[in-house]
Design a protein around this motif. Sequence first.
Motif, mmCIF file in Angstrom:
data_model
loop_
_atom_site.group_PDB
_atom_site.id
_atom_site.type_symbol
_atom_site.label_atom_id
_atom_site.label_comp_id
_atom_site.label_asym_id
_atom_site.label_seq_id
_atom_site.Cartn_x
_atom_site.Cartn_y
_atom_site.Cartn_z
ATOM 1 N N SER A 148 53.988 -22.635 -8.922
ATOM 2 C CA SER A 148 53.355 -21.324 -9.032
ATOM 3 C C SER A 148 53.727 -20.686 -10.364
ATOM 4 C CB SER A 148 53.807 -20.408 -7.891
ATOM 5 O OG SER A 148 53.408 -20.938 -6.654
ATOM 6 N N THR A 149 52.823 -19.879 -10.891
ATOM 7 C CA THR A 149 53.071 -19.152 -12.133
ATOM 8 C C THR A 149 52.829 -17.668 -11.905
ATOM 9 O OG1 THR A 149 50.785 -19.563 -12.852
ATOM 10 C CG2 THR A 149 52.483 -21.111 -13.629
ATOM 11 N N TYR A 150 53.593 -16.850 -12.633
ATOM 12 C CA TYR A 150 53.540 -15.399 -12.493
ATOM 13 C C TYR A 150 53.608 -14.761 -13.868
ATOM 14 C CZ TYR A 150 55.064 -16.841 -7.860
ATOM 15 O OH TYR A 150 55.154 -17.474 -6.653
ATOM 16 N N SER A 151 53.042 -13.562 -13.993
ATOM 17 C CA SER A 151 53.194 -12.815 -15.239
ATOM 18 C C SER A 151 53.416 -11.337 -14.907
ATOM 19 C CB SER A 151 51.978 -12.983 -16.145
ATOM 20 O OG SER A 151 50.843 -12.370 -15.580
ATOM 21 N N GLY A 152 54.089 -10.667 -15.818
ATOM 22 C CA GLY A 152 54.365 -9.244 -15.672
ATOM 23 C C GLY A 152 54.341 -8.563 -17.029
ATOM 24 N N TYR A 153 54.042 -7.286 -17.028
ATOM 25 C CA TYR A 153 53.907 -6.455 -18.226
ATOM 26 C C TYR A 153 55.184 -5.639 -18.373
ATOM 27 C CZ TYR A 153 51.783 -2.648 -21.014
ATOM 28 O OH TYR A 153 51.477 -1.719 -21.976
ATOM 29 N N ASN B 53 54.600 -9.524 -22.470
ATOM 30 C CA ASN B 53 54.234 -10.171 -21.219
ATOM 31 C C ASN B 53 55.340 -11.163 -20.886
ATOM 32 O OD1 ASN B 53 51.641 -8.960 -20.769
ATOM 33 N ND2 ASN B 53 50.901 -10.175 -22.473
ATOM 34 N N ILE B 54 55.833 -11.098 -19.654
ATOM 35 C CA ILE B 54 56.887 -11.988 -19.193
ATOM 36 C C ILE B 54 56.248 -12.983 -18.229
ATOM 37 C CG2 ILE B 54 59.156 -12.142 -18.093
ATOM 38 C CD1 ILE B 54 59.021 -10.435 -20.719
ATOM 39 N N GLU C 131 50.973 -13.238 -9.346
ATOM 40 C CA GLU C 131 50.763 -14.681 -9.420
ATOM 41 C C GLU C 131 49.492 -14.981 -10.197
ATOM 42 O OE1 GLU C 131 50.967 -18.599 -6.522
ATOM 43 O OE2 GLU C 131 50.884 -16.605 -5.632
ATOM 44 N N THR C 132 49.593 -15.868 -11.163
ATOM 45 C CA THR C 132 48.436 -16.266 -11.964
ATOM 46 C C THR C 132 47.890 -17.614 -11.497
ATOM 47 O OG1 THR C 132 49.919 -17.196 -13.642
ATOM 48 C CG2 THR C 132 49.137 -14.948 -13.989
ATOM 49 N N SER C 133 48.621 -18.293 -10.610
ATOM 50 C CA SER C 133 48.105 -19.502 -9.969
ATOM 51 C C SER C 133 47.476 -19.075 -8.643
ATOM 52 C CB SER C 133 49.242 -20.504 -9.752
ATOM 53 O OG SER C 133 50.316 -19.907 -9.063
#
Length: 117
Positions: A48-53, A38-39, A72-74
Amino acid sequence: MKFLVFLSAVALFGHASAFHGQMAASDYLTNEGGVYQNIYLTDYNTRSTYSGYLRGGFNGCSSSGCTLQFSETSAGGYAFYASVWRTSDGCHNIDFQGALDSHHGYCCGSLPCDFTA
């Protein structure tokens, strides 16, 4: 004419600092699809926060960029595609491909690390 030069300088400055934040990665994980990481991105300007697989993790993206979708996770729900890779000298790269008004950024060394794109 001076006004156009001023606008160009403002546009260049805005482009150069569109993303200022941090990239981080989880440990290598495994599921039925194989190894992945997970990045995570944190934008210091907007919080803002983001995640990617990232399938294969950075080990699988060393010779060319791997495309992944960041969500976006926020609050906000923004999603975008970017390309990430790690070069042989240990630098972690990301090409936002215009998302977040940003382009290429990188940081060298271990994650998490700060960068500007």
